[in-house]
Design a protein around this motif. Structure first.
Motif, PDB file in Angstrom:
ATOM      1  N   ILE A  36       5.055   0.559  -6.222  1.00 15.60           N
ATOM      2  CA  ILE A  36       4.151  -0.575  -5.983  1.00 15.60           C
ATOM      3  C   ILE A  36       4.481  -1.711  -6.952  1.00 15.60           C
ATOM      4  CG2 ILE A  36       1.727  -1.328  -6.030  1.00 15.60           C
ATOM      5  CD1 ILE A  36       0.966   1.500  -5.110  1.00 15.60           C
ATOM      6  N   ARG A  37       4.755  -1.347  -8.213  1.00 14.59           N
ATOM      7  CA  ARG A  37       5.124  -2.374  -9.209  1.00 14.59           C
ATOM      8  C   ARG A  37       6.413  -3.090  -8.789  1.00 14.59           C
ATOM      9  NH1 ARG A  37       0.762  -3.659 -11.925  1.00 14.59           N
ATOM     10  NH2 ARG A  37      -0.181  -1.905 -13.016  1.00 14.59           N
ATOM     11  N   THR A  38       7.327  -2.354  -8.201  1.00  9.52           N
ATOM     12  CA  THR A  38       8.559  -2.995  -7.705  1.00  9.52           C
ATOM     13  C   THR A  38       8.205  -4.039  -6.649  1.00  9.52           C
ATOM     14  OG1 THR A  38       9.775  -0.955  -8.100  1.00  9.52           O
ATOM     15  CG2 THR A  38      10.823  -2.566  -6.651  1.00  9.52           C
ATOM     16  N   VAL A  59       0.851  -1.186   0.000  1.00 10.52           N
ATOM     17  CA  VAL A  59       0.000   0.000   0.000  1.00 10.52           C
ATOM     18  C   VAL A  59       0.885   1.234   0.000  1.00 10.52           C
ATOM     19  CG1 VAL A  59      -1.852   1.212   1.215  1.00 10.52           C
ATOM     20  CG2 VAL A  59      -1.654  -1.280   1.432  1.00 10.52           C
ATOM     21  N   SER A  60       0.622   2.167  -0.884  1.00  9.66           N
ATOM     22  CA  SER A  60       1.415   3.387  -0.908  1.00  9.66           C
ATOM     23  C   SER A  60       0.547   4.600  -1.176  1.00  9.66           C
ATOM     24  CB  SER A  60       2.505   3.285  -1.989  1.00  9.66           C
ATOM     25  OG  SER A  60       3.377   4.379  -1.874  1.00  9.66           O
ATOM     26  N   LEU A  61       0.802   5.636  -0.412  1.00  8.55           N
ATOM     27  CA  LEU A  61       0.133   6.924  -0.594  1.00  8.55           C
ATOM     28  C   LEU A  61       1.140   7.865  -1.220  1.00  8.55           C
ATOM     29  CD1 LEU A  61      -2.090   9.132   0.207  1.00  8.55           C
ATOM     30  CD2 LEU A  61      -0.768   9.414   2.286  1.00  8.55           C
ATOM     31  N   GLY A  62       0.741   8.538  -2.290  1.00  8.01           N
ATOM     32  CA  GLY A  62       1.655   9.479  -2.924  1.00  8.01           C
ATOM     33  C   GLY A  62       1.193   9.794  -4.324  1.00  8.01           C
ATOM     34  N   PRO A  63       2.010  10.567  -5.055  1.00  7.33           N
ATOM     35  CA  PRO A  63       1.637  10.947  -6.412  1.00  7.33           C
ATOM     36  C   PRO A  63       1.633   9.738  -7.355  1.00  7.33           C
ATOM     37  CG  PRO A  63       3.860  11.706  -5.906  1.00  7.33           C
ATOM     38  CD  PRO A  63       3.279  11.159  -4.641  1.00  7.33           C
ATOM     39  N   VAL A  64       1.188   9.954  -8.576  1.00  8.97           N
ATOM     40  CA  VAL A  64       1.038   8.867  -9.547  1.00  8.97           C
ATOM     41  C   VAL A  64       2.343   8.086  -9.735  1.00  8.97           C
ATOM     42  CG1 VAL A  64       0.504   8.335 -11.955  1.00  8.97           C
ATOM     43  CG2 VAL A  64      -0.858  10.033 -10.707  1.00  8.97           C
ATOM     44  N   GLY A  99      -1.622  -4.571  -5.098  1.00 14.13           N
ATOM     45  CA  GLY A  99      -1.184  -3.239  -4.717  1.00 14.13           C
ATOM     46  C   GLY A  99      -2.364  -2.314  -4.512  1.00 14.13           C
ATOM     47  N   ILE A 100      -2.191  -1.360  -3.594  1.00 13.31           N
ATOM     48  CA  ILE A 100      -3.196  -0.308  -3.435  1.00 13.31           C
ATOM     49  C   ILE A 100      -2.459   1.020  -3.506  1.00 13.31           C
ATOM     50  CG2 ILE A 100      -4.940   0.743  -1.929  1.00 13.31           C
ATOM     51  CD1 ILE A 100      -5.335  -1.994  -0.615  1.00 13.31           C
ATOM     52  N   HIS A 101      -2.844   1.846  -4.474  1.00  7.34           N
ATOM     53  CA  HIS A 101      -2.257   3.173  -4.579  1.00  7.34           C
ATOM     54  C   HIS A 101      -3.293   4.204  -4.127  1.00  7.34           C
ATOM     55  CE1 HIS A 101      -1.221   6.840  -7.189  1.00  7.34           C
ATOM     56  NE2 HIS A 101      -0.552   6.904  -6.057  1.00  7.34           N
ATOM     57  N   ILE A 102      -2.884   5.048  -3.187  1.00 13.07           N
ATOM     58  CA  ILE A 102      -3.770   6.131  -2.760  1.00 13.07           C
ATOM     59  C   ILE A 102      -3.183   7.424  -3.313  1.00 13.07           C
ATOM     60  CG2 ILE A 102      -4.941   7.219  -0.802  1.00 13.07           C
ATOM     61  CD1 ILE A 102      -4.007   4.698   0.845  1.00 13.07           C
ATOM     62  N   CYS A 125       4.319   6.954  -7.730  1.00 12.42           N
ATOM     63  CA  CYS A 125       4.632   5.892  -6.772  1.00 12.42           C
ATOM     64  C   CYS A 125       3.986   4.556  -7.150  1.00 12.42           C
ATOM     65  CB  CYS A 125       4.393   6.306  -5.324  1.00 12.42           C
ATOM     66  SG  CYS A 125       2.725   6.404  -4.818  1.00 12.42           S
ATOM     67  N   VAL A 126       3.219   4.546  -8.253  1.00 14.62           N
ATOM     68  CA  VAL A 126       2.750   3.267  -8.818  1.00 14.62           C
ATOM     69  C   VAL A 126       3.972   2.411  -9.177  1.00 14.62           C
ATOM     70  CG1 VAL A 126       1.640   2.225 -10.844  1.00 14.62           C
ATOM     71  CG2 VAL A 126       0.518   4.106  -9.613  1.00 14.62           C
TER      72      VAL A 126
END
Ligand SMILES: Cc1cc2nc3c(=O)[nH]c(=O)nc-3n(C[C@H](O)[C@H](O)[C@H](O)COP(=O)(O)OP(=O)(O)OC[C@H]3O[C@@H](n4cnc5c(N)ncnc54)[C@H](O)[C@@H]3O)c2cc1C
Ligand SMILES: Nc1ncnc2c1ncn2[C@@H]1O[C@H](COP(=O)(O)O)[C@@H](O)[C@H]1O
Lengths: 257, 323
Positions: free
Chosen positions: A71-73, A60-65, A82-85, A67-68
């Protein structure tokens, strides 16, 4: 077990940090972003736990686009989901970050949550304990060893404290575990891993929908570079002369001994 | 109003020096606000707590109980939150060490307020606490404040503030707070190989790098550190080579130190190493290579073989400090 890992994307630790021209942040030009080093350790521990007891690992990661990518890493290393906020339009500090993350984590019913000891950008070391408080879970921070019990209802963990000492805890799960260097050696993503990551599920949420009327508590008013150290002095001559001269300078000029 | 509450730290039944650093800075801040300094001491038994009065503390809340001998996040958070809610200080300060870093974020979240961690400077501006803290492992600094919520909370890096005696006495107020079961329980403390002065609190750090070549040779640095009452640190290369344990690694992925004097012996000065020691007041570099980047950061440099310089330095200091 359902294993959660919180990761943040930060500038590579070898980056030379520059302050933006308007002084309101750092200059992002040329920065290479990576998964924060302690968070790589958190991902690795999540994967090792899954390998031992089964289950799934969610990053799970919060941040700008961007940081996807982080998450992919994590997915390429072996995480399942993965959850992107997306933080667009929201100014966060550790408090608000933890609030938003907790509101998402609450619904996931994790059995254990791995986080980094601190993020390698702001070095706050706050989000783990704050998330634990918001979830009403126990926490152990600066963890360098973790051993789950047979029933998976708890763990024995070693927390590193000053002077090389360790505190050994019995902690019941679910809990937040903030990891320290030395816990493991994070694996590299393999090529097949990178390929597979592309088709793993990734959910995107919007931070703006999750703030619940809350806002950041800490405000940054000023960014600056560290004060330049005045040009140092090289003491020249034979060691036999230079050493007494150094001691004299430390006493009389620098007044530190 | 305008009170500052500090969370003290102690070891082996005595207050640590950093508690007096906190008290000294807190009394300066409180005097700006016309408030007083209050201190919290949690543990099983701590001697001489009233000494805090000398550094400007007026009230000392003590909680001494056998079960509090060992640190416990949940109990300590309950105690500190309780005291804060009852006494409503404007500012709460603690040490940015293993306890403060674990505890204060939890308390800040509970009280719905902000926390500024690992601060190296504090001042009052327009009635608000403004803290300076390093980010990116010391490659930049920010000023931060907590404009609306209370209390304004901060943890302080050891050795950031001088100790000032002001005289005066403090009232010791034993507090009783019912404590519940906790879900994370400390069973034991395993002592490390490096007892003595704690690296992160040491006033003098003598650090060695890959060039030390063996664990055995680190004894040279220990001897030098002992003469100065300091602690030994190391670069990551020395740790990775197996000469010393990771506990004493200084740098981005190791400890951050803030001593008065840092002596770097055979350390090149990589950016990740500098991250852990750049706020040292005085830096001495001993390195054979005149081009080593560490010389750019050093106040005093000696371009020489460390195996020649270090023993001489130990000998000279022994002589001079005995005078
Ligand atoms: C993500 C990441 C995190 C890192 N974190 C850290 C960290 O926390 N801490 C850290 O220290 N490093 C860290 N590093 C490693 C860092 O980049 C350097 O590799 C490391 O600091 C080098 O250690 P060193 O100076 O001992 O060794 P070297 O760079 O090999 O330097 C040895 C120095 O000793 C000198 N020398 C050799 N023999 C003698 C002698 N007899 N007398 C005097 N001088 C001599 C040489 O001239 C040279 O300058 C990190 C790196 C990365 C990528
Ligand atoms: N924006 C974020 N998204 C996901 N996890 C985060 C974020 N910020 C911090 N964390 C987690 O909390 C840890 C401590 O971060 P910090 O309190 O910012 O030093 C990090 O190592 C991450 O595991």
């Amino acid at each position: 077990m359902k294993i959660g890992v919180l990761i943040k994307q930060v500038p590579d630790t070898a980056t030379n940090i520059k302050i933006a021209a308007n002084g309101a942040g750092i200059d992002p030009t040329g920065i290479k972003y990576v998964v924060s080093p302690y968070d790589e350790i958190a991902i690795e521990e999540g994967l090792k736990t899954k390998e031992k007891v089964g289950g799934e690992v969610v990053v799970v990661s919060l941040g700008p686009v961007r940081c996807v990518e982080a998450i992919r890493t994590g997915l390429a290393m072996g995480a399942d989901k993965g959850i992107h906020i997306d933080d667009a339009g929201v100014v966060v500090d550790s408090y608000l970050t933890a609030r938003i993350l907790a509101s998402v984590l609450e619904k996931e019913n994790f059995d254990i949550l791995f986080v980094g000891k601190q993020a390698a950008d702001n070095d706050c070391a706050q989000v783990g304990p704050m998330v634990a408080e918001f979830l009403g879970w126990p926490q152990v921070t600066v963890v360098e060893k973790i051993e789950l019990n047979e029933a998976r209802s708890g763990a024995v963990v070693a927390r590193r404290v000053g002077g090389g000492a360790k505190e050994i805890y019995d902690v019941s799960l679910p809990a937040v575990i903030a990891v320290e260097k030395g816990l493991n050696n994070p694996r590299y993503a393999s090529l097949p891993g990178i390929m597979k990551a592309k088709s793993k599920p990734l959910t995107t949420l919007k931070a703006a929908d999750l703030v619940g009327g809350e806002k950041a508590r800490v405000e940054v008013t000023h960014y600056r570079l560290p004060p330049e150290r005045p040009e140092g002095r090289i003491l020249k001559g034979e060691a036999e002369q230079v050493v007494p001269e150094l001691v004299r300078l430390l006493r009389e000029e620098a007044k530190v001994i | 109003m305008g009170n500052v509450l500090i969370l003290t730290e102690h070891q082996n039944g005595h207050l640590k020096k950093v508690s007096f650093e906190l008290a000294s800075k807190a009394s300066e801040l409180a005097s700006h606000m016309g408030g007083e300094v209050q201190a919290v001491v949690i543990g099983s038994h701590v001697a001489g707590v009233s000494d805090l009065g000398k550094y400007g503390v007026k009230k000392i809340f003590t909680l001494f109980e056998a079960s509090l001998e060992k640190y416990n996040t949940e109990n300590y958070a309950a105690i500190l939150s309780h005291i804060i809610q009852e006494h409503r200080p404007d500012i709460v300060l603690a040490v940015a060490g293993p306890m403060g870093k674990d505890l204060l974020p939890r308390v800040a979240a509970r009280l719905k307020t902000g926390l500024m961690t690992d601060c190296t400077d504090l001042k009052m501006e327009g009635g608000k606490l403004v803290a300076t803290r390093p980010i990116y492992a010391g490659k930049a600094f920010v000023d931060v404040k907590i404009p609306e919520s209370t209390p304004q909370m901060a943890t302080i890096r050891p050795n950031s503030f001088p100790i000032h005696e002001r005289g005066g006495g403090a009232q010791v107020i034993p507090v009783v707070i019912p404590l519940g079961e906790t879900r994370a329980r400390m069973k034991e403390v395993v002592q490390g190989a490096h007892q003595g002065v704690d690296l992160t609190e040491a006033e003098v750090v003598v650090a060695g790098g890959r060039s030390l070549k063996s664990a055995e040779n680190f004894k040279l640095l220990e001897e030098l550190a002992n003469v100065l009452g300091g602690a030994v640190g190391a670069s990551r290369a020395a740790v990775d080579s197996g000469y010393v344990s990771h506990d004493i690694q200084v740098g981005q992925t190791g400890k951050t130190v803030n001593p008065k004097l840092y002596i770097a012996c055979g350390i090149s000065g990589a950016i990740q190493h500098l991250a852990g020691m750049r706020t040292s007041k005085v830096i001495v570099a001993i390195n054979k290579d005149p081009e080593a980047p560490i010389f750019k950061k050093a106040d005093y440099g000696i371009v020489e073989d460390l195996f020649r310089v270090v023993p001489l330095l130990t000998k000279e200091l022994k002589k001079v400090l005995a005078e």
